[in-house]
Scaffold this motif. Sequence first.
Motif, PDB file in Angstrom:
ATOM      1  N   ARG A   2      18.309  55.312  33.310  1.00 42.71           N
ATOM      2  CA  ARG A   2      17.384  54.407  32.408  1.00 42.71           C
ATOM      3  C   ARG A   2      16.843  55.609  31.351  1.00 42.71           C
ATOM      4  O   ARG A   2      16.665  55.516  30.092  1.00 42.71           O
ATOM      5  CB  ARG A   2      16.502  54.116  33.411  1.00 42.71           C
ATOM      6  N   LEU A   6      16.900  55.001  27.164  1.00 39.31           N
ATOM      7  CA  LEU A   6      16.115  55.254  26.332  1.00 39.31           C
ATOM      8  C   LEU A   6      15.947  56.456  25.519  1.00 39.31           C
ATOM      9  O   LEU A   6      15.653  56.330  24.343  1.00 39.31           O
ATOM     10  CB  LEU A   6      14.680  55.129  27.229  1.00 39.31           C
ATOM     11  N   GLN A 122      15.331  46.633  29.725  1.00 34.11           N
ATOM     12  CA  GLN A 122      14.794  47.769  30.341  1.00 34.11           C
ATOM     13  C   GLN A 122      13.161  47.625  30.622  1.00 34.11           C
ATOM     14  O   GLN A 122      12.497  48.475  31.128  1.00 34.11           O
ATOM     15  CB  GLN A 122      15.111  49.262  29.594  1.00 34.11           C
TER      16      GLN A 122
END
Length: 333
Positions: A2, A6, A122
Amino acid sequence: MRQAILALLFGLAAVAGATASRAAETPDGYTYFSVGDVSAPRPGGTEPAMMLMGGGDWDYDAFRWFLGKAGNGHIVILRASGDGEAGEEIYRDIGGAASVQTLLFDDRKAAQDPRVLAILEQADGIFLAGGDQAKYVRFWKDTPIETALNAHVARGRPIGGTSAGLAILGGAGYGAMDDGSVDSEAALKDPMGPEVTMVRDFLAMPYLAHVVTDTHFSARDRLGRLIAFVAQTRATDDPAAVGLGVDEDGALCVEADGIGRFHTASSGYVWLVQPEGAPQAVLGQPLDYAAVRVTTMGVDGEIDLKTMTITRPAFSGTASVQAGRLLDAPTGQ
């Protein structure tokens, strides 16, 4: 994974304690704002939940409930007017979010943007801001945004909406597609007419498949128009449709089991509108409805969206519509 995704998308380093606002960016079709650390770990787990807000001022306790359902993680605001100020308010004044990102849409093509879709994938919680729901329909319906919003909810993550953002969450919603905002008098005079632009087959929210929502309810005298919205929906698409109105400054916070409780920054109610039987609704003619059960709920009540029942109602009554005139509407006075 993650954090890597990002960081690649936003070019933000995972700096401990990073809280500075990111300046607005204007990619093609949307503007992007962020505040907080979008690469920070989410503190807690997410839970299914809905926050249904009637517009006006925010009740901060309701928002803290919503942020808790999002694991106090990363919130994404979707809107088609305004700026990133709401994100600043959530992050700095309410508190309890790792970051808040705002996507301000100005073109349907943004619904295809890979970065936009990655941000939504997300998101720990998604909030649909107020404004003009016709833009939401035009920009998002039958696009990957629609798919992403439904997928977010299906993954067990919370969603909220206020004013226009709530208007599109019902199984059928008033789209305001004529670029106006029909009032109760006009809607009751011709519920099948061109001013009552209902939108179907858009978002799929838990417990709202047969619900038509409306907002700014008491302040803008919208009981009549919600009855008209439900009448058109029953006459053309869903004989089981009911209405759910939320007053300004209020939020109906719905748990995963469908039980909702009302929070408000001032006063007001949730309004459950349940007509009996089919309406007499014909294009170009005023509405007739023999009986419409109206039940309200304040902060002491509880609504079960599975059964559409309210415990500890504030007040209730049975209204009717005759030749487009709303009669015997309960007022609680």
